[in-house]
Design an enzyme around this catalytic site. Sequence first.
Site, PDB file in Angstrom:
ATOM      1  N   LYS A  53    -133.179 -68.237  57.998  1.00 43.43           N
ATOM      2  CA  LYS A  53    -132.048 -68.779  58.761  1.00 43.43           C
ATOM      3  C   LYS A  53    -132.525 -69.841  59.753  1.00 43.43           C
ATOM      4  CE  LYS A  53    -129.329 -64.608  58.201  1.00 43.43           C
ATOM      5  NZ  LYS A  53    -129.002 -63.274  58.700  1.00 43.43           N
ATOM      6  N   GLN A  97    -129.424 -59.859  63.956  1.00 40.25           N
ATOM      7  CA  GLN A  97    -129.798 -59.399  62.616  1.00 40.25           C
ATOM      8  C   GLN A  97    -129.616 -57.887  62.506  1.00 40.25           C
ATOM      9  OE1 GLN A  97    -130.746 -61.472  60.017  1.00 40.25           O
ATOM     10  NE2 GLN A  97    -130.704 -59.638  58.755  1.00 40.25           N
ATOM     11  N   ASP A 120    -121.067 -64.716  62.474  1.00 36.50           N
ATOM     12  CA  ASP A 120    -121.064 -63.745  61.376  1.00 36.50           C
ATOM     13  C   ASP A 120    -119.642 -63.265  61.060  1.00 36.50           C
ATOM     14  OD1 ASP A 120    -123.507 -63.268  60.166  1.00 36.50           O
ATOM     15  OD2 ASP A 120    -124.195 -61.899  61.735  1.00 36.50           O
TER      16      ASP A 120
END
Length: 299
Positions: A53, A97, A120
């Site tokens: 990422k 994460q 997200d």
Amino acid sequence: MPTVIDGKAAAASVIANVQAATSQLAQSDALTPGIAVVIVGEDPASQVYVASKGKTAKACGFNSIQHTLPESTSEEELVALVEQLNADPEIHGILVQLPLPSHIDSGRIIQTIAPEKDVDGFHFTNVGRLGTGELDSAFVPCTPAGSMLLIERAHGRDLSGLNAVVVGRSNIVGKPMANLLLNANATVTIAHSRTKDLPALCRTADILVAAVGRPEMIRGEWIKPGATVIDVGINRIPAPEKGEGKSRLVGDVAYDEAAAVAGSITPVPGGVGPMTIALLMANTVVSAHRAANRTPPRF
Ligand code: NDP
């Protein structure tokens, strides 16, 4: 033979659009999108995802900041970091994460992220916006958003008259996928482990999305001839034919069988997988545009 939907090429085109939008924002507002990726603990798979990422964010022209915290980090310490990132005007996307160590309540951490930086798309506010069709202000979770772009390649943006079946009802894939399809006017059914006669239900699908986590569960005879098949599953299975101890990735769909019947199909790997990270970048550049009161690009 079906059309094989090339997720790598589609993801590259999303990234190119993100790069163009980033340059535009630099010119118009002297603003660089900023993404903060937070990782707690040493999980090797998470380390790989986070590194990837960060690399993609840099390639997009973003400021990418990584916070690597020890396994022993307390929930309060993590909440404090997220609040600090919420208040930082140079950060437009915050990504924590998952999974987090078991002593930290992931739900609380996700709900601490400011909805306007929740790239997200897991915060209740963004879930609610998607659920009510307020897509212009929502962040949509990246895997279903990426899957939807692949579906649009085959069918366009309006799915009126088409039956869609989503197998899987998770909050990160199945449910948001179903909402996106509904919003595009498909007639949507969500199937799960308690569904009766799943093969017959799948055979009604013009668009079949598999997000189950069971290797090659969906067989060729479950597919309606000509259907669009989107395989979200990523499963590692033993591959003794490649040598002792070797493995390979397969989806939730038995690819060769399904490809003999489908109109178009995503491979695994190289289908939905590359789209997830591309959509994370897309969400971040959209967030930066919103922060600058600019109309965000549409992906
Ligand atoms: P979850 O485990 O959270 O959900 C799986 C869903 O499948 C559940 O709703 C479950 O039903 C359903 N299910 C399980 N067994 C059956 C069955 N026999 N028949 C019908 N339905 C069944 O998984 P995720 O949604 O997180 O992920 C799904 C897959 O997608 C995984 O392979 C994962 O690795 C992959 N994935 C890929 C991503 C990418 O970037 N390409 C990103 C995220 C996930 P129930 O609710 O009743 O238990």
